[in-house]
Each structure stands twice: as C-alpha cells, then as structure tokens.
Write an enzyme that holds these catalytic residues in place. Structure first.
Site, PDB file in Angstrom:
ATOM      1  N   GLY A  83       0.823  -1.199   0.000  1.00  0.00           N
ATOM      2  CA  GLY A  83       0.000   0.000   0.000  1.00  0.00           C
ATOM      3  C   GLY A  83       0.857   1.248   0.000  1.00  0.00           C
ATOM      4  O   GLY A  83       0.726   2.105  -0.850  1.00  0.00           O
ATOM      5  N   THR A  93       3.280  -6.520   5.630  1.00  0.00           N
ATOM      6  CA  THR A  93       4.256  -6.254   6.674  1.00  0.00           C
ATOM      7  C   THR A  93       4.504  -7.434   7.587  1.00  0.00           C
ATOM      8  O   THR A  93       5.531  -7.509   8.245  1.00  0.00           O
ATOM      9  CB  THR A  93       3.747  -5.099   7.556  1.00  0.00           C
ATOM     10  OG1 THR A  93       2.467  -5.489   8.070  1.00  0.00           O
ATOM     11  CG2 THR A  93       3.600  -3.826   6.744  1.00  0.00           C
ATOM     12  N   ASN A 114       8.863  -9.245  15.707  1.00  0.00           N
ATOM     13  CA  ASN A 114       9.229 -10.432  14.924  1.00  0.00           C
ATOM     14  C   ASN A 114      10.469 -10.101  14.092  1.00  0.00           C
ATOM     15  O   ASN A 114      10.362  -9.441  13.056  1.00  0.00           O
ATOM     16  CB  ASN A 114       8.067 -10.842  14.015  1.00  0.00           C
ATOM     17  CG  ASN A 114       8.362 -12.121  13.244  1.00  0.00           C
ATOM     18  OD1 ASN A 114       9.461 -12.686  13.338  1.00  0.00           O
ATOM     19  ND2 ASN A 114       7.391 -12.581  12.467  1.00  0.00           N
ATOM     20  N   PRO A 115      11.639 -10.532  14.546  1.00  0.00           N
ATOM     21  CA  PRO A 115      12.872 -10.130  13.854  1.00  0.00           C
ATOM     22  C   PRO A 115      12.865 -10.468  12.367  1.00  0.00           C
ATOM     23  O   PRO A 115      13.446  -9.736  11.568  1.00  0.00           O
ATOM     24  CB  PRO A 115      13.959 -10.934  14.581  1.00  0.00           C
ATOM     25  CG  PRO A 115      13.378 -11.250  15.910  1.00  0.00           C
ATOM     26  CD  PRO A 115      11.894 -11.381  15.710  1.00  0.00           C
ATOM     27  N   GLN A 130      11.047  -5.615   6.574  1.00  0.00           N
ATOM     28  CA  GLN A 130      10.522  -4.255   6.374  1.00  0.00           C
ATOM     29  C   GLN A 130      11.623  -3.212   6.327  1.00  0.00           C
ATOM     30  O   GLN A 130      11.577  -2.275   5.539  1.00  0.00           O
ATOM     31  CB  GLN A 130       9.559  -3.894   7.510  1.00  0.00           C
ATOM     32  CG  GLN A 130       8.122  -4.213   7.189  1.00  0.00           C
ATOM     33  CD  GLN A 130       7.195  -3.549   8.170  1.00  0.00           C
ATOM     34  OE1 GLN A 130       7.086  -3.981   9.297  1.00  0.00           O
ATOM     35  NE2 GLN A 130       6.527  -2.501   7.750  1.00  0.00           N
ATOM     36  N   GLY A 168       7.160   1.977  15.347  1.00  0.00           N
ATOM     37  CA  GLY A 168       6.943   1.467  13.990  1.00  0.00           C
ATOM     38  C   GLY A 168       8.250   1.282  13.253  1.00  0.00           C
ATOM     39  O   GLY A 168       9.252   1.934  13.543  1.00  0.00           O
ATOM     40  N   GLU A 190       8.524   2.656   8.014  1.00  0.00           N
ATOM     41  CA  GLU A 190       8.971   3.809   7.234  1.00  0.00           C
ATOM     42  C   GLU A 190      10.416   4.205   7.486  1.00  0.00           C
ATOM     43  O   GLU A 190      11.092   4.719   6.598  1.00  0.00           O
ATOM     44  CB  GLU A 190       8.018   4.984   7.493  1.00  0.00           C
ATOM     45  CG  GLU A 190       6.697   4.696   6.827  1.00  0.00           C
ATOM     46  CD  GLU A 190       5.546   5.543   7.274  1.00  0.00           C
ATOM     47  OE1 GLU A 190       5.186   6.480   6.569  1.00  0.00           O
ATOM     48  OE2 GLU A 190       4.972   5.242   8.343  1.00  0.00           O
TER      49      GLU A 190
END
Lengths: 704, 330
Positions: free
Chosen positions: A240, A468, A592-593, A599, A662, A665
């Site tokens: 997205g 993700t 979660n490594p 990501q 997060g 990004e």
C-alpha cells in the site's frame, strides 16, 4: 543483536499465512469470485483542465456486454463534505462524477460497466468524451515558492525558535544549498481493486486497502449510510505504502452495484494508478546550516515547497524532518505548497521524512566536509538533550548508539575522508552515512480476545496486513500476553465488522494494534479461572485503547537509525551502483525479527531506489506523466540491490505501555542521503537533485 | 481490448497463408512486446498467427563458416549457444543484456528485430505520435526526450530502436531471411530498417505479409574478439541509454579490422561506418578510438535534454575499444 526476548515476541516467526501466499491459496481483492459479477472500467480525462461538455454514451451502450455508463450526468450523488478518520477530507478524485470540472489529466469522467472485464475495457476505451479545454499549468519548480503558502498537515507547517539572522551572522561556517526530489509513485505490486455488492441491506465491499475501519467510514460518509450498514474486508494486501485508502475504484464499484443491483468489480490499471492513486509530490528544498568551526550548529533552517492539486491541499512536510533531530540556537522550518493542475499527492512511505532527510542529511554531510569533522562525530556534537524545538523529553533516543554500532560493523574507522581518491578499474568508490528518524505514533484501537472451548484463543482486531507481517506479529503479541504457545492463537483481521482500529499507516499499526490486543488478552487472562470449563460460546474480553492513549505523557517519541552506503561510480558513463548498505535502527521492541528485518531492508531498498532511479516526469504539454508504467517508472531491480543488512540496538522506553515503535517507514529515511553522500565521497561532486541519473553524473563538471 | 482471432501455424507457407497479407493481422512470436502493446491499445490486430511452433528454432553453422539462426530461436537459446558464444561473443552478451530471464525465455529472434520503440508517447494512445498515428505530431521533440535519438532522427520522430541483439547483429553484417506468398527473400540488416524521414510509421523494408524465417551471420573471424557494453539507468531490466557492440582485430599495434555499432541513439541499430573508416589501418590507441568516435558523432543532432548521449557514446566507444585492444594484446 541483543533484543531481550520474552517468549514469542522477539523470536523469528515465519508468516502465519505464508503457506497460503506462496501456494496461491491466499486470494487478493480482484481474485475473489462472486456470482453474477459485473466489471467496471474507469474512463479518465485526456485533458488537464477544463470541463466535460458531453459523453457519447449511445455508441458504447450498444457494444457487446455493456450494462451501463456512469458519468456526471447520471451518477448517484455522494457527499464529500466531511472529515474522515484521519482528520482530512476525502481525495476529490474519489468523489466520482459529481460535476463536469476536470482538475487534472487522468481525472475520472466515466465508468463503463459490462459483463466481462474485457468488454468493459474495450467500451471504455471507445467512449468519446468531449471537453472544453482550458490552459493548464503543471510546471513545478523552486522558483514558484512565492506563489506557495504554508500549510499544516499531519505536522505544523512552520516551527520557529531563535533569531535566524543573528545566529547566521554569528556562524563561522554556513552551508546554504538547494535540493530537489521528483514525483515518486507508490506502485504497490497489487493494483487497487474493489468489488461492491448489496447483501441483506448492507453494503459489502471486498477491497485492497490499509484499513477497513477507515475505508468503511469514508464510504458510509460518501453514500450517507449508517456506518453499521457498511462492511469492508481486505484480507490480503499486496502493498500500500500510503496509496490504499478511499479511491475512485471503490466509489465507482459502489455506485455501479447500487445502480445495477449486482456485484461490480473495479480494478485500476498500472497506468491509471499514476493519476488516481496518489503520489509523493516533487519537492524543492533549501537548507541553511550555520555552525561554529567545530560543527556545532547555531542555525538549522529548512524550507520546502511541494505541489498539490487545485481541488485539495496536501503538504509533504519535508521541512519538519529536522525538528527533532539536532540542537541549534535558531531553528526555522517551513513546508509550503503551490497549487497546480495535477493530481493530489498523498502520504507515501515516510511522508516528509524521506525527501526532507535527503536534503537535511546531505547538508550535514556538506557541513562535515566544510568543518573537517567526521560526519558521525558531527552528529554526536549536535545531539540534543530534549526536543530541539519542543523542549519535551525524548521517550527513548538511541541515535548515537545506532551510529556507533553501524560504524563498527561498516568499518567506518578506516575511512579516508578525502573524496575522489579510490579507484577500482573503471569505478570510483565512496562511502556515506546519514541519520534517520520517524515518529512513533499511535491510534486508538479496539480488540476482542476469546478463550475458545477447545483451548485455543481467537483474537479479533481490525488490523491490516499490507505485506508487513502484521497478522504474525499480533499472533506473537497475543501469545505472550495470554502466556500460551503461538499455535493456540488465531488472529482475525481485515474486516470492518471486527470493530474500529487504527490503519496500517504512519508506522503506527503494530504499536496501535499490539496495545489493544495486549490489553484485551491480559484482561481475559485475569478473568479466566484456572481449571474451569469454557462455555461453547467461549469467554471474551474486549479492549479500547482510546483512553490510555489520551493519557500518554507528552514526549518526543521517535524511532532512530543510522544509514551507511558504499557506492561505485563510473565517471565515463555516469553509472552509479550501490555495493552495500547497512542500517542500524533503534525502534523500540522488535516483535518479529524476521519480518522486521524484511521491512527495514525493504525501506532501505526504497531509499536506494529513490536515490538512483525513481522519477516520474510530468509532460508540460499534456499535463500527464510520461511513461506511466513500470517500464517508464524505474524502481530498483534485483541487480541494483546489493548486500543489504539491517539490524537494531536496544531501545527500551520503560514508561511506554507497549514499547513498540513502527518500522515500516524508518528504513527509507536517510537512505537516499547516505547514497548521495557516498557518491560525493566517490567523485567529489555533490548531487543535490534526485535521482542521481547517469546523465547527471556524466555531465556534472562541478556541483550537480 | 479488441477481440481478436488466434490461429497457430505449423509450417512456414501455412503461416504466410494464414496471415494472407492482412494489414490487420500480426505474427505472434514470444509476444513479449506485441501482447503488451495490445493491452495498451497501441496494437489492435484482428488476428494473431502464432508462429512459435514453426520448425525455425535451429542454430547451425553455414558452409562458408557463418551461422544461421532460426526466427523462433528464443533469446535464451541464442545467448547460450556454444558456437555463438565462441564466434560472436558480443551477440551473446547483447542478448543477455536485454530484458529479464523470463522474457528471454519467451522472446524470439524474429520478434526481437520487429519490436517497437519504447518511446513513452508511442506507448500512450492518448498522446500524439507520428509513428503510431501518422501526421499527429511528435511531442517528444518539445517534451520528454532524455532517452531519444541523437543520430538519424527527423523532425517527425526521434524515437530509438530498443533492441540490444540488433546492435550486435548490425555490427556483424547479419542478413534477414523472410518468406512471402511469392517466395523467399533476403535483406541485409543494414537495409532492413527504413530511414525515419517523414514516414516514421514505416519501419522496415519487409514486404507486406512477410514472415521472418531467420538471420544469417556471414563468417567474421574478427567477431571472435568482440564485446557488447550497455549503459542503462538501472543494473538490469531496462532499455539502454547507450550501448556499443564492437569487434577488433589488432596486428602489430594497428587496427586490421574493426566492427562498431551503436545502440539507443537512433531509430535503428547504428552501424558506425565513419568510425570504422577512421580506425582501419590506424594505430590502436585511445587517441584514435576517440577520433573515430568523434567522426561518427559529428553527425549527432542532440535535442536540449539528450546531449549527454554524445558524451556517453564517445566515452563508451573509447572504453570498449580500449578493452578489446587490451584483450587482443594478451
């Protein structure tokens, strides 16, 4: 890696739906079968400004399979005068066919609906639309700053502290440079697609989006429906990056399903996505840094200009990137917009920070050069104790720890700071670094956790897994909170009937949803009597984090990171190849490594791609994007992506209820600057305009 | 998209008969370009004649020491052929520099020669384009042309030919064989592509309805020391912004024979004959390589935003010839 592990969280876990995805069992929005399905095809304007005089529907209505043609003369009315869940009105291009105005090239002017997708497309491409054309203006440039105006977006437009002129005069060294970034497009692998139908008096939409609570709310508003009468599902999403909210496709599908009283699917083509799905505005930025001879900042000034449409204001808050980064006596930052006959830009992975960090972190590299200070040491010297503008304490700030760990692993200590002196065959080699930060935001969410009679647990939270690994992360969070193994936990997401929850956006998803899941799971664990039978309907505990989020202490909450890149540049051809990248991040608790690394590396690839490849060229004459497909719009290919490592340092914030920041990004932030700084180190030439194309490198006699 | 008929041919005469010279019909090879163009509406054929099953998938040596490549040989098979790699290495390198592994497994030699320009105005049916819609105009000249032609273009069209393979074939004097209802014919690749002039929509000298059956490489011992270098805006899966196919035979420090062709600079693969003339018999050094490049590029007429190509091609010619001279000296 030293992340503390508590049971499932912190342990690598493959995606719970991974098998479904790799075997093709997972169905995406455009693949889910419906009986009696009709297909809609959007018709977009071929002029950049004007009005629709007439739509020649008659010829098209006679074509094979065609059911209807919707346009401004016959479409159902919608109400777009509202502020949605994210605090902004809907994109006007989604309020389909409400008037005859054309605001930009590729403005939706009709929807042709037919029995098959091919019939709809052929008819849509045959539809003749007559326009009254007006002169258009799509020429964005730094020279238009005076026509622009500051605009608050998700961050304030302007922040000012201290006397700029006075502190500049007191600076021993001043770096004053202009930077530009081009139009960039999200281009998720999966195009936008939605199917709408009326089912038992309710509107039922199967979509690909970043939050079904958000999309359902917007559709209820647009069509003046009771929110309880709208259900939106979005089980699997192929990316997205900010582009998948309410767009023309869902609204067109709902209109047609309403008119025809049968299910209607609308899918965007890749080319249509270049005018209907949003994009990152080009930016023109100016950074002035004033410093003492030792590199300590007295002035940080950052001004940014971006374009928006004539029908909607969107600000790319690039100038805000430095407000939390570096201490300076005078801190002046302002993000402005100028209105043109272009589609409305939108949030795209690290809005503001991605282009803003390119300018600011490039300028810091220039300052390091001017002061003869190592770029990492420069950042150490300007590390603030509290928010440089806000004065607020930091939740946790481990930027320098990222640089230290990164420098150690990258071999930074052996770096010769002189530019243009390393050659290997036809290649000049260089290394560069840059800092990264991204806000650790959170949004209210509700969750329900049920202890089932069979000893398993069902978690219901309207999260969105846009690739993700959110579904998997929440499984781990729930398992730990329930103190059970992960295989006893099922997580249901992507359905607005599950109740309101935050979207997958702004790097807030995992933090927001985990908070709600943890709260409900802990409540359930407290209420379960050990050894007691569970009734057939199970025992359910619910949570709503709105109040707890409202009670959060005011702090500067951000993730941080240090980016490193090594590049090779062939000065004879202008080719730039990245040889390796390393990113070290401080992003709170890593759930979660496995998917976290995915990501972060993905974000860094985006940064590489932004540095060297991505650029949409707007044709001044037509007003549209030239080469609007994946052959014309280059993203990094596999061969461009070298060895990339991402890792993290401990980043605890004991006062934070979840400790998760997060990671969606921050991987892109600073990455383009690290590459650009490495290109300077390789060649001695500063590249201040992205992307760093071969022609720019080739023709750059001096500064580019 | 437009509904179309689909027929499969099993022999050459059958394929030509099925197409029957119909200007609204197309031969379908790998479909890696044609199918994309059909999706976007640039091509709207009423009939596709699939030629993938034709017995034209062989690569063989000719009696005179050249090679003959069937039209339906895939790019992957061509690049992997041991004799091609040994005798015409630049050809194998050129093919491997193009597209992606998946596309090379599908794309055919015949189709590669007939692929269309990747000019963004040509690909966008809402845009004017003299090649797609004769007489409508060329927006590239005043618009986006940063990867357009600097050699041999006209006021009517500045598009480039996208083929990598074709650049190497041009350097090696390849000859295209075709079949028509009236019998077979041949065209040297040098004459295969028509000059742009005022008719950019007329791209090849193939007779109407002709089916390419193969490509013949004449014997060229010089080709054994050859290479292809491609510059593009990312490391793979992109069309060239400039490319060079070159072969060099150096004896006693002098150029005995040279072949040079340039890609992504013109509406066709560009044989650099002016450069070859400068080099033949001259000392094989960087100075002469540069002089040769300058001689060829003297005819360049860059537009405001593609002048870098002249610099790029000069540098590329010097770099590739220097590498070949070093290789020859070893």
């Amino acid at each position: 890696m030293t992340t503390a592990t508590r049971g499932a969280v912190g342990t690598a876990h493959t995606r719970v739906e991974g098998r479904d995805k790799v075997t093709g069992a997972a169905r995406y929005a455009a693949e889910i079968p419906f009986a009696d399905l009709a297909h809609g095809w959007l018709v977009l304007s071929t002029v950049a400004r004007g009005r629709v005089r007439a739509v020649d529907t008659d010829a098209v209505l006679g074509m094979p399979g065609v059911l209807t043609v919707l346009h401004h003369g016959n479409a159902p009315r919608v109400d777009s005068d509202f502020i949605g869940m994210l605090g902004v009105p809907p994109d006007p291009s989604a309020a389909l066919f409400q008037h005859d105005r054309v605001a930009h090239l590729g403005w939706p002017v009709a929807l042709v609906v037919a029995e098959t997708s091919e019939q709809a497309r052929e008819a849509a491409e045959s539809l003749v639309v007559h326009y009254e054309t007006e002169p258009h203006d799509v020429a964005f440039s730094a020279g238009r700053e005076s026509e622009g105006y500051p605009l608050d977006g998700h961050l304030p437009a302007v922040a000012e502290k201290g006397d700029l002129a006075d502190r500049l005069a007191a600076s021993a060294v001043v770096v004053d440079a202009e930077y530009t970034t081009p139009e960039e497009y999200h281009n998720p692998m999966e195009p936008h697609a939605a199917t709408a139908r009326w089912e038992g008096g309710r509107l039922d939409v199967v979509d690909s989006n970043q939050g079904t609570s958000w999309v359902a709310g917007e559709l209820a508003n647009l069509f003046s429906l009771d929110p309880a009468a709208v259900r939106v599902r979005s089980e699997h999403v192929g990316g997205g990056f900010g582009s998948k909210g309410v767009r023309a496709h869902q609204v067109g599908a709902v209109m047609a399903a309403t008119v025809l009283q049968r299910p209607v699917r609308v899918v965007m083509t890749r080319r249509q996505m270049f005018s209907l799905a949003g994009y990152r505005s080009p930016t023109a930025q100016r950074v002035r840094l004033g410093a003492d001879a030792d590199g300590r900042l007295r002035v940080l000034e950052h001004r940014s200009l971006n374009q928006t449409s004539t029908v909607h204001e969107f600000v790319e808050p690039s100038a805000a990137a430095g407000r939390s980064m570096y201490a300076a006596d005078a801190h002046h930052t302002a993000s402005r917009i100028v209105r043109l006959d272009v589609p409305t830009p939108t949030w795209m992975r690290a809005p503001g920070e991605a282009p803003g960090s390119f300018a600011l972190e490039s300028a810091l590299d220039e300052l390091a050069e001017r002061c003869g200070v190592d770029p990492i040491e420069l950042r150490v010297r300007n590390e603030p104790a509290v928010g440089p503008v806000s004065g607020l304490p930091f939740g946790s700030r481990n930027l320098i720890a990222c640089f230290r760990e990164g420098a150690r692993r990258f071999g930074w200590a052996e770096r010769d700071p002189r530019p243009g002196v390393r050659r290997e065959g036809r290649w000049l080699l260089g290394t560069g670094t840059a800092a990264a930060s991204f806000p650790a935001g959170v949004g209210p969410s509700t969750a329900a956790v049920t202890a089932e009679a069979d000893g398993t647990f069902t978690v219901r939270i309207n999260a969105a897994d846009i690739g993700t690994g959110a579904r998997t992360a929440l499984t781990l969070v729930a398992a730990d909170a329930l103190e059970v193994p992960t295989d006893r936990v099922r997580v249901r997401i992507g359905d607005s009937d599950l109740g309101p929850a935050m979207i997958a956006g702004g790097s807030t998803g995992t933090r927001s949803w985990s908070w709600a899941v943890q709260a409900a799971a802990e409540e359930l664990r407290r209420s379960l009597v050990p050894g007691a039978d569970i009734p057939p309907e199970g025992i359910t505990a619910r949570s709503n984090t709105a109040e707890a989020i409202g009670a959060l202490a005011q702090k500067e909450r951000h993730a941080f990171g240090a980016q490193f890149a090594e590049v090779a540049v062939d000065p004879a051809t202008g080719e730039v190849r990245v040889r390796r990248m390393l990113g070290i991040f401080a992003a709170g608790r890593i759930v979660n490594p496995l998917t976290a690394r995915n990501q972060l590396v993905g974000g860094m690839v985006w940064g590489l791609s932004m540095a060297l490849h991505e650029e949409a060229v707007r044709d001044r004459a037509s007003g549209g994007v030239y080469g609007a497909d994946l052959a014309g719009y280059h993203v990094a290919a596999h061969a461009d992506v070298p060895h990339i490592e991402a890792d993290w340092v401990d980043d605890p914030d004991p006062d934070d209820p979840v400790g998760i920041k997060g990671i969606g990004e921050i991987g892109i932030v600073g990455a383009a600057a690290a590459v650009a700084n490495a290109v300077w180190h390789a060649t001695g030439v500063r590249h201040r305009n992205l992307p760093i194309r071969p022609d720019r490198v080739l023709m750059a006699g001096g500064d580019a | 998209m437009r509904e179309f008929g689909y027929r499969r041919a099993y022999d050459v005469s059958g394929a030509v008969a099925l197409l029957d010279g119909d200007p609204d019909a197309r031969f379908l090879g790998g479909g890696t370009n044609l199918v994309d163009l059909m999706k976007t509406g640039v091509e709207r054929p009423a009939l596709l004649v699939d030629v993938r099953e034709l017995p034209l998938d062989g690569i063989e040596s000719t009696e005179d020491g050249g090679m003959r490549i069937g039209a339906t040989v895939t790019n992957s098979d061509l690049a992997a052929h041991p004799e091609i790699r040994r005798r015409y290495p630049a050809l194998a390198q050129a093919v491997l520099a193009g597209a992606s592994g998946q596309l090379r497994n599908m794309a055919t030699v015949g189709g590669n020669l007939l692929q269309r320009t990747r000019c963004g105005y040509f690909a966008d049916v809402t845009s004017d384009c003299n090649k797609r819609s004769p007489g409508s105009g060329c927006p590239a000249i005043a618009g986006e042309h940063h990867n357009h032609a600097v050699l041999g273009a006209s006021d009517h069209c500045v598009a480039t030919h996208p083929s990598d393979m074709g650049v190497a074939l041009t350097a090696f004097d390849a000859v295209v064989s075709y079949e028509t209802a009236d019998g077979p014919g041949e065209l040297p690749l040098a004459d295969f592509y028509l000059p742009v002039g005022e008719t950019p929509h007329l791209e090849t000298a193939l007779p109407p309805g002709a089916l390419i059956t193969g490509v013949t490489l004449p014997p060229a011992p010089v080709a054994a020391v050859s290479r292809y270098r491609k510059v593009r805006e990312r490391a793979s899966y992109a069309f060239a912004i400039g490319s060079v196919a070159a072969a060099l035979d150096v004896r006693d420090g002098r150029v005995r024979e040279v072949r040079l062709a340039l890609g992504a600079v013109a509406s066709r693969p560009w044989r650099a004959r002016a450069a070859e003339r400068v080099l033949t018999g001259a000392p094989a050094d960087a100075e002469n390589f540069a002089a040769a490049a300058d001689a060829e590029l003297a005819a360049a007429r860059p537009l405001p935003h593609n002048g870098y190509k002249v610099t790029l091609m000069r540098n590329l010619v010097v770099a590739v010839l220097s590498e070949l001279a070093e290789e020859a000296a070893r």
